[in-house]
Write an enzyme that holds these catalytic residues in place. Structure first.
Site, PDB file in Angstrom:
ATOM      1  N   SER A  72       0.806  -1.219   0.000  1.00  0.00           N
ATOM      2  CA  SER A  72       0.000   0.000   0.000  1.00  0.00           C
ATOM      3  C   SER A  72       0.840   1.271   0.000  1.00  0.00           C
ATOM      4  CB  SER A  72      -0.922   0.012   1.221  1.00  0.00           C
ATOM      5  OG  SER A  72      -0.153   0.031   2.411  1.00  0.00           O
ATOM      6  N   THR A 206      -1.807   3.358   4.801  1.00  0.00           N
ATOM      7  CA  THR A 206      -0.873   4.447   4.556  1.00  0.00           C
ATOM      8  C   THR A 206       0.146   4.401   5.668  1.00  0.00           C
ATOM      9  OG1 THR A 206      -2.656   5.801   3.658  1.00  0.00           O
ATOM     10  CG2 THR A 206      -0.669   6.955   4.375  1.00  0.00           C
ATOM     11  N   THR A 224       1.731   6.947   0.475  1.00  0.00           N
ATOM     12  CA  THR A 224       0.806   5.881   0.089  1.00  0.00           C
ATOM     13  C   THR A 224       0.696   5.801  -1.427  1.00  0.00           C
ATOM     14  OG1 THR A 224      -1.460   5.042   0.392  1.00  0.00           O
ATOM     15  CG2 THR A 224      -1.200   7.404   0.125  1.00  0.00           C
ATOM     16  N   ARG A 234      -7.557  10.452  -8.853  1.00  0.00           N
ATOM     17  CA  ARG A 234      -8.023  10.530  -7.478  1.00  0.00           C
ATOM     18  C   ARG A 234      -6.849  10.791  -6.533  1.00  0.00           C
ATOM     19  NH1 ARG A 234      -6.962   7.523  -2.431  1.00  0.00           N
ATOM     20  NH2 ARG A 234      -8.891   7.568  -1.201  1.00  0.00           N
ATOM     21  N   THR A 257      -4.988   7.122   8.881  1.00  0.00           N
ATOM     22  CA  THR A 257      -4.922   6.079   7.862  1.00  0.00           C
ATOM     23  C   THR A 257      -6.325   5.519   7.664  1.00  0.00           C
ATOM     24  OG1 THR A 257      -3.882   3.969   7.234  1.00  0.00           O
ATOM     25  CG2 THR A 257      -4.370   4.268   9.554  1.00  0.00           C
ATOM     26  N   GLY A 258      -6.621   5.062   6.451  1.00  0.00           N
ATOM     27  CA  GLY A 258      -7.935   4.487   6.202  1.00  0.00           C
ATOM     28  C   GLY A 258      -8.556   5.007   4.926  1.00  0.00           C
TER      29      GLY A 258
END
Length: 346
Positions: A72, A206, A224, A234, A257-258
């Site tokens: 990631s 991330t 990330t 994006r 993060t998420g």
């Protein structure tokens, strides 16, 4: 008499020595999201070698970019709809409040390094897309393909599954069944979000890192490759100051993060630092930042790490059936190695 008087002289220094160890400062401090131990270690040894907080954040995140942490971070992961890997990164100096960031960075492996150059050599905060790549090249970074056999395989498998999951809604053809190209219909029809499997299909991690110097200086950063199969162009929360990370010497630092598309709407890192500024414990600050998002998106995937300028730290995450605990790394002067800690989600 001489022997009796010498005993206290020996014992007292020993007692003082023990007290100094027990009362020693927890600074410097490195905290980062997820069990990315090598990144934590790199940041710590940067500080130990006399480097600045910015040096520590850059070096720590760069290790994850090189090691492709969890697929990631860095090259060769999270291909977009066209099969290309692009990168987001940010670095913030809590002393000067300067920020450098890149979004949708193409064909440059060291995203955090480019973000540092934006901070140091421009008066801008964020550069994006092909123009960010050109800037990176002007700073001496090598233009190279970020795709790998693994990312090509991910993309091919996604196409074979009729482009599922994806991030389109209110389009034709039906994005829940078919690949694009997509166009808006004459009459919009509300669809539920396509992505259901938070951790398996949509989940992405991330590296977010916060560093507190022994003198109380702060820095924070992120890196990330974003969301798998994202719509090209994006940019998530990671390069957005206050969303992906935030630092202020007057209070502390935080990183998130998420699900970046949700997180960036609430600036959780900024909110957490503001809570710490008001005197909240870092754990409580993190929990409050998460709770603000829960009110609107109870099923969002996300976590926040926090640290204040005295060296206290904490973390919080949103509880889901597939995500009940969040792991993060800590290294401070009271530990002899980076340590993985876990927090139960709320």
């Amino acid at each position: 008499m001489a022997r009796k008087s010498n005993l206290p002289l020996i014992v007292v220094p020993l007692l003082l020595s023990t007290a100094l160890v027990r009362g020693s400062s927890p600074l410097p401090l490195v905290v980062n999201t997820w069990p990315f131990k090598n990144a934590t270690e790199a940041a710590w040894w940067t500080l130990a070698s006399g480097g600045s907080t910015l040096d520590a954040v850059e070096n720590g995140c760069a290790v994850c970019e090189q090691e492709q942490c969890d697929g990631s971070v860095g090259f060769g992961g999270s291909p977009d709809e066209l099969g290309e890997t692009t990168l987001d990164a940010m670095i913030m100096d809590g002393t000067t409040m300067d920020v450098g960031a890149v979004g949708d960075l193409r064909r440059i492996k060291n995203a955090i390094g480019v973000a540092r150059k934006v901070l140091e050599h421009t008066t801008h905060t964020l550069l994006a897309g092909e123009s960010a790549t050109k800037f990176a090249e002007s700073m001496g970074f090598i233009n190279e393909d970020l795709s790998t056999n693994a990312s090509h395989a991910l993309h091919s498998d996604w196409l074979a599954r009729n482009c599922q999951p994806n991030y389109w809604k209110n389009v034709i053809p039906d994005a829940s069944k078919y690949c694009g190209p997509y166009k808006p219909p004459g009459i919009l029809k509300q669809d539920s979000r396509i992505c259901k499997e938070i951790r398996d299909d949509c989940g992405h991690d991330t590296i977010g890192m916060v560093v507190i110097h022994k003198m109380g200086h702060t820095a924070a950063g992120t890196s990330t490759n974003g969301l798998k199969f994202k719509i090209p162009g994006r940019i998530g929360d990671s390069p957005i100051p206050g969303a992906g990370a935030y630092a202020d010497d007057a209070a502390g630092a935080a990183a998130a993060t998420g699900d970046g598309d949700i997180l960036m709407r609430f600036l959780p890192s900024y909110q957490a630092v503001e809570y710490m500024r008001r005197g909240e414990d870092p754990t409580i600050a993190c929990q409050k930042a998460i709770s603000r998002i829960q009110k609107h998106f109870p099923k969002f995937f996300g976590a926040v790490i926090c640290a204040n300028v005295t060296g206290s730290y904490g973390a919080a995450c949103n509880k889901l059936p597939t995500f009940t605990q969040f792991s993060f790394m800590v290294y401070n002067s009271l530990k002899n190695q980076p340590t993985e800690e876990k927090v139960d989600c709320i």
